[in-house]
Design a protein around this motif. Sequence first.
Motif, PDB file in Angstrom:
ATOM      1  N   UNK A  68      42.781  32.598  38.414  1.00  0.00           N
ATOM      2  CA  UNK A  68      43.733  32.549  38.908  1.00  0.00           C
ATOM      3  C   UNK A  68      43.493  34.380  40.113  1.00  0.00           C
ATOM      4  N   UNK A  69      42.617  34.982  39.270  1.00  0.00           N
ATOM      5  CA  UNK A  69      42.471  36.192  39.813  1.00  0.00           C
ATOM      6  C   UNK A  69      41.410  36.459  41.014  1.00  0.00           C
ATOM      7  N   UNK A  70      41.340  34.688  41.881  1.00  0.00           N
ATOM      8  CA  UNK A  70      39.466  34.640  42.414  1.00  0.00           C
ATOM      9  C   UNK A  70      40.939  35.096  44.428  1.00  0.00           C
ATOM     10  N   UNK A  71      41.787  35.379  43.861  1.00  0.00           N
ATOM     11  CA  UNK A  71      42.357  35.879  45.672  1.00  0.00           C
ATOM     12  C   UNK A  71      42.739  36.987  45.548  1.00  0.00           C
ATOM     13  N   UNK A  86      36.670  43.021  42.404  1.00  0.00           N
ATOM     14  CA  UNK A  86      35.634  42.761  41.332  1.00  0.00           C
ATOM     15  C   UNK A  86      36.124  41.339  40.986  1.00  0.00           C
ATOM     16  N   UNK A  87      34.842  40.688  40.200  1.00  0.00           N
ATOM     17  CA  UNK A  87      34.471  38.780  39.992  1.00  0.00           C
ATOM     18  C   UNK A  87      35.283  39.109  38.492  1.00  0.00           C
ATOM     19  N   UNK A  88      36.692  38.041  38.392  1.00  0.00           N
ATOM     20  CA  UNK A  88      37.377  38.226  36.947  1.00  0.00           C
ATOM     21  C   UNK A  88      36.762  37.370  36.236  1.00  0.00           C
ATOM     22  N   UNK A  89      35.952  37.783  34.587  1.00  0.00           N
ATOM     23  CA  UNK A  89      35.884  36.983  33.741  1.00  0.00           C
ATOM     24  C   UNK A  89      36.648  36.790  32.614  1.00  0.00           C
ATOM     25  N   UNK A  90      36.360  35.730  31.967  1.00  0.00           N
ATOM     26  CA  UNK A  90      37.112  35.377  30.235  1.00  0.00           C
ATOM     27  C   UNK A  90      35.948  35.039  29.611  1.00  0.00           C
TER      28      UNK A  90
END
Length: 205
Positions: A68-71, A86-90
């Motif tokens: 959902x936050x890659x863009x 940044x690269x967003x991670x779960x």
Amino acid sequence: MYQAIHATSISLKKYLGDQIKADTFLYATGAPYRVRGMDVYLNTPKEMEDNSLEGISLWLYRVVRDDQRLNDPPVRISPNALKLPPLPLRLHYLVTPLTLRTNKGDPDTEQYLLGKAMQCLHSHAVFRGTDLQQELSGTAAELHVRLESLALEELTRVWDALEGSYQLSVSYEVSVVNIDTAISPEPVTPVLEVVPRTGVIVGVS
């Protein structure tokens, strides 16, 4: 900051450990948690068992990208520089209370510990400010903790991968953990002046 994953684990570990030790029931004189030197570990349940450790296994078993936050757009860190997002991670953690077979498994203590851990993470589902440890300390990071409803089949697959017998456990998702880019900020020309313009839109007849 590639250390964000580890710093997140340490933040959760410290919070749970502090809360358990502040509980007058679990940490009373003569209580198993205190007498047997139990703690919160980042080890897998099997590693804890192999090393004769008791307490709570807070095992990071899965890391996924937050689509959902890659863009997210680049971040302007100064008038002359843009930094890639940044690269967003779960992060997904398996929370397992564990006691040793030499202590007859002690299911009472395991259920107390699991209940306490779930109460803590339900009551304090957002980590920020002084909650954050190590490299996340002093940052504006905000971590959200959510209990996952995994089907028994999904949990069973996790335990099959551990090559151990199934133990009472629950899964939590922590989001969003950001891994900063290693690419240097890109120089850009700042906007020096905004010149407003007006015009008339002429329709086509």
